[in-house]
Design an enzyme around this catalytic site. Structure first.
Site, short mmCIF file in Angstrom:
data_model
loop_
_atom_site.label_atom_id
_atom_site.label_comp_id
_atom_site.label_asym_id
_atom_site.label_seq_id
_atom_site.Cartn_x
_atom_site.Cartn_y
_atom_site.Cartn_z
N ASP A 1 12.30 11.86 107.61
CA ASP A 1 11.94 10.61 108.28
C ASP A 1 12.81 9.51 107.69
O ASP A 1 12.94 9.39 106.47
CB ASP A 1 10.46 10.31 108.04
CG ASP A 1 9.95 9.16 108.89
OD1 ASP A 1 10.54 8.06 108.83
OD2 ASP A 1 8.93 9.34 109.58
N HIS B 1 3.83 9.40 112.32
CA HIS B 1 5.14 9.87 111.83
C HIS B 1 5.21 11.37 111.59
O HIS B 1 6.12 12.03 112.09
CB HIS B 1 5.53 9.10 110.57
CG HIS B 1 6.04 7.72 110.84
ND1 HIS B 1 7.36 7.36 110.70
CD2 HIS B 1 5.40 6.62 111.27
CE1 HIS B 1 7.51 6.10 111.01
NE2 HIS B 1 6.33 5.61 111.37
#
Length: 480
Positions: free
Chosen positions: A137, A41
Site C-alpha cells: 500500500d 485499504h
C-alpha cells in the site's frame, strides 16, 4: 472467482540483514504484499492480489496485515499460492487507548518497519522461497527502504485517486506557496497552481494535514512521506482508470516511469475479497428495490470507519421524511438508536433501514437515483461504475477533496458539508427532481461507460493488469 486464505500464525523470524539460503532452490517467485490495516485499504489490496494469484498460479504471494485485519478478511480456503501472515499492530501488552484520533494508526506505524521486516523474513523461512518483489500500500512509505534493503523490486499500490495523490506529492509546494500560518478564514480561497487542478480547488477541501489540522499527526506525516518517496517508484499501480483524472495523470507521469491504472477494482477485481457475504442479500434489499420506481430511491451508506454525528443523522432523517423520499439506508443498530422512535416509525413507511447491504449490486439497481455517502474513494468508484449521482457529506482524510472533484470537476454530485435538513432537502430536490439532476446523471453515465470500457476484455485497465503480471514474472532473473 478468487478465494482467500485462512490466516496463519507467524513463525519466529530471523533478521533480513542476514538472509539465510532457502532450502527450496525452486525458480518460482515469491511476492510479498504489505497492507495498511485500516478502513477499506486491506480489502482493496487483497482484491488485487487475488486477481494476480489467479493470473500467476506459479507465483507465491504472501499477504501481510494485522491479526485483527486478517481475521476479517480471510474466511474461506485459499488457492495454494496465496498465504497470509500477521503484522504487529504496535499495541503494547496492557495498553489502554486514550481515545485520541488516529491513535491506532500511530501505534501501527511506530512498529511498521520492524514489524514488516520480521514478518517478511518469517514468510521466507516458512515458504522456503526468497522474496523476489515487494508490493505495498502506497501509504507504507517505508516499504521503499525495505525493498532496497532486500535488493528487490518495489511496487507501491494507490487504493485512492490520482488527483488527491497530486496534493500529497506537491505538499511542500502548497505549504511554501500558501503558507501554514494564519490560515483561519482562508478555507474558501480558490487556488489554481496545484498540478492537476488548473480549474482551481478550495483550500478547505484539501486533505486534512496538508494545510489545516494537525500537521504533525502520524497520519499527516505518513501522507507527506508517501508523496516524497513515490517519486522513486518505477511505476505506481492505481485504483482508477484512464480518462477519469487526466490532467493530474499527465503531470504525475513526469514523476513516475508509469502510472498503471488497474481500476475500478469493483470491476477489474470483482470476486469478493471477504467471502460470500460480499454478495449476500440477507436483508432483502434487492427485492425491496424491485418494488420501487426507477431512479426514485436514495441509497445511504457512510462506510464503517467514519459517520456523521448523531444530530446530523436526525437531520438527514427529517429531510427524507419532509420529501417522502424512498430510501435504503445501511446503518448499524448502534447508530440507529440515535434516531427518535417516532421519527423512525414515520420514515420506515417510505424506506428500509438495514445493518448491511450488498452495495455494488444495490447501486446497480435501476431504482437507485442517488447515493448519499461520505465521498470515500471506494464508494465514489462504485457509484461511478453504476452511473449514479452523489450527495456527499465528507468526514475525514481525502473525502473533502473527492467531494470537490465530484461536484466541480466531474459534475456528478453535490457536496453538502454538515448535514442539515434544509440543505439536504435542496440537494435531494436537485438530484432527483430538477433539470440539473438530469445533467448530473448524464455525466455519471458517461463516466460509467469509460470505466466499463477500461475494465473490459481489451480495456486499458485489463492490459495494465497483464503488464503488472509480466513485471512480476520478469523479476525471476533478479533474485539474489
Amino acid at each position: 472467482m478468487c478465494v482467500c486464505p485462512m490466516y496463519r500464525q507467524l513463525s519466529k523470524p530471523q533478521s533480513i540483514g542476514t538472509r539465510v539460503p532457502m532450502a527450496d532452490s525452486s525458480p518460482h517467485l515469491h511476492v510479498a504484499v504489505l497492507a495498511f490495516p485500516f478502513s477499506s485499504h486491506p480489502g482493496s489490496l487483497l482484491r488485487i492480489v487475488c486477481r494476480l494469484a489467479a493470473a500467476a498460479p506459479d507465483v507465491t504471494f504472501s499477504f501481510y496485515t494485522t491479526e485483527e485485519s486478517n481475521k476479517s478478511l480471510f474466511s474461506v480456503p485459499a488457492p495454494p499460492n496465496l498465504k497470509a501472515f500477521h503484522l504487529s499492530d504496535g499495541v503494547p501488552e496492557g495498553y489502554v487507548f486514550s481515545g485520541k484520533p488516529q491513535e491506532a494508526i500511530s501505534l501501527f506505524l511506530e512498529a511498521g518497519y520492524q514489524s514488516c521486516k520480521k514478518a517478511v523474513q518469517a514468510a521466507e523461512a516458512e515458504i522456503g522461497r526468497r522474496i523476489s518483489c515487494l508490493m505495498a500500500d502506497a501509504f507504507l512509505w517505508f516499504s521503499c527502504d525495505l525493498a532496497e534493503e532486500m535488493g528487490v523490486a518495489w511496487i507501491p499500490v494507490r487504493t485512492g485517486g490520482v488527483l488527491s495523490l497530486s496534493v500529497h506529492v506537491y505538499t511542500d509546494l502548497i505549504r511554501d506557496t500558501v503558507g501554514i500560518n494564519a490560515l483561519a478564514g482562508r478555507e474558501d480561497e480558490i487556488v489554481k497552481f496545484i498540478p492537476g487542478f488548473s480549474g482551481g480547488v478550495r483550500l478547505g477541501d484539501l486533505p486534512s494535514g496538508v494545510l489545516f489540522g494537525n500537521l504533525d499527526s502520524a497520519f499527516a506525516v505518513m501522507l507527506h512521506k508517501m508523496g516524497k518517496v513515490l517519486r522513486k517508484a518505477k511505476f505506481l499501480a492505481v485504483n482508477s482508470f484512464e480518462g477519469l483524472e487526466s490532467e493530474a495523470s499527465e503531470d504525475l507521469n513526469f514523476n513516475f516511469t508509469k502510472l498503471l491504472y488497474i481500476g475500478p477494482l469493483n470491476l477489474t477485481c470483482s470476486a469478493p475479497a471477504t467471502g460470500p457475504s460480499s454478495f449476500s442479500d440477507e436483508y432483502g434489499c434487492l427485492q425491496w428495490l424491485d418494488s420501487q420506481k426507477p431512479g426514485s430511491v436514495a441509497y445511504i451508506g457512510f462506510g464503517t470507519v467514519g459517520t456523521p454525528a448523531p444530530d446530523e443523522l436526525v437531520e438527514l432523517a427529517n429531510a427524507l421524511e419532509a420529501r417522502a423520499t424512498p430510501f435504503l439506508w445501511s446503518i448499524k443498530d448502534s447508530l440507529k438508536k440515535h434516531l427518535p422512535e417516532k421519527l423512525l416509525e414515520r420514515i420506515n413507511r417510505t424506506g428500509k433501514m438495514v445493518p448491511w447491504t450488498p452495495q455494488v449490486q444495490v447501486l446497480a439497481h435501476v431504482s437507485i437515483g442517488v447515493f448519499i455517502t461520505h465521498f470515500g474513494w471506494k464508494s465514489v468508484m462504485e457509484s461511478i461504475t453504476a452511473g449514479v449521482p452523489l450527495i456527499g457529506r465528507p468526514i475525514f482524510a481525502e473525502q473533502h477533496l473527492n467531494g470537490w472533484v465530484a461536484e466541480h470537476v466531474w459534475r456528478i454530485g453535490v457536496k453538502v458539508g454538515v448535514l442539515r435538513k434544509d440543505a439536504t432537502i435542496r440537494a435531494l430536490d436537485l438530484v432527483l427532481l430538477e433539470e440539473g439532476g438530469k445533467k448530473l446523471k448524464e455525466n455519471a453515465e458517461w463516466l460509467k461507460e469509460l470505466a466499463h470500457k477500461a475494465a473490459g476484455k481489451n480495456g486499458s485497465s485489463t492490459r495494465n493488469f497483464d503488464s503488472l503480471v509480466e513485471f512480476i514474472r520478469a523479476q525471476k532473473n533478479l533474485q539474489v
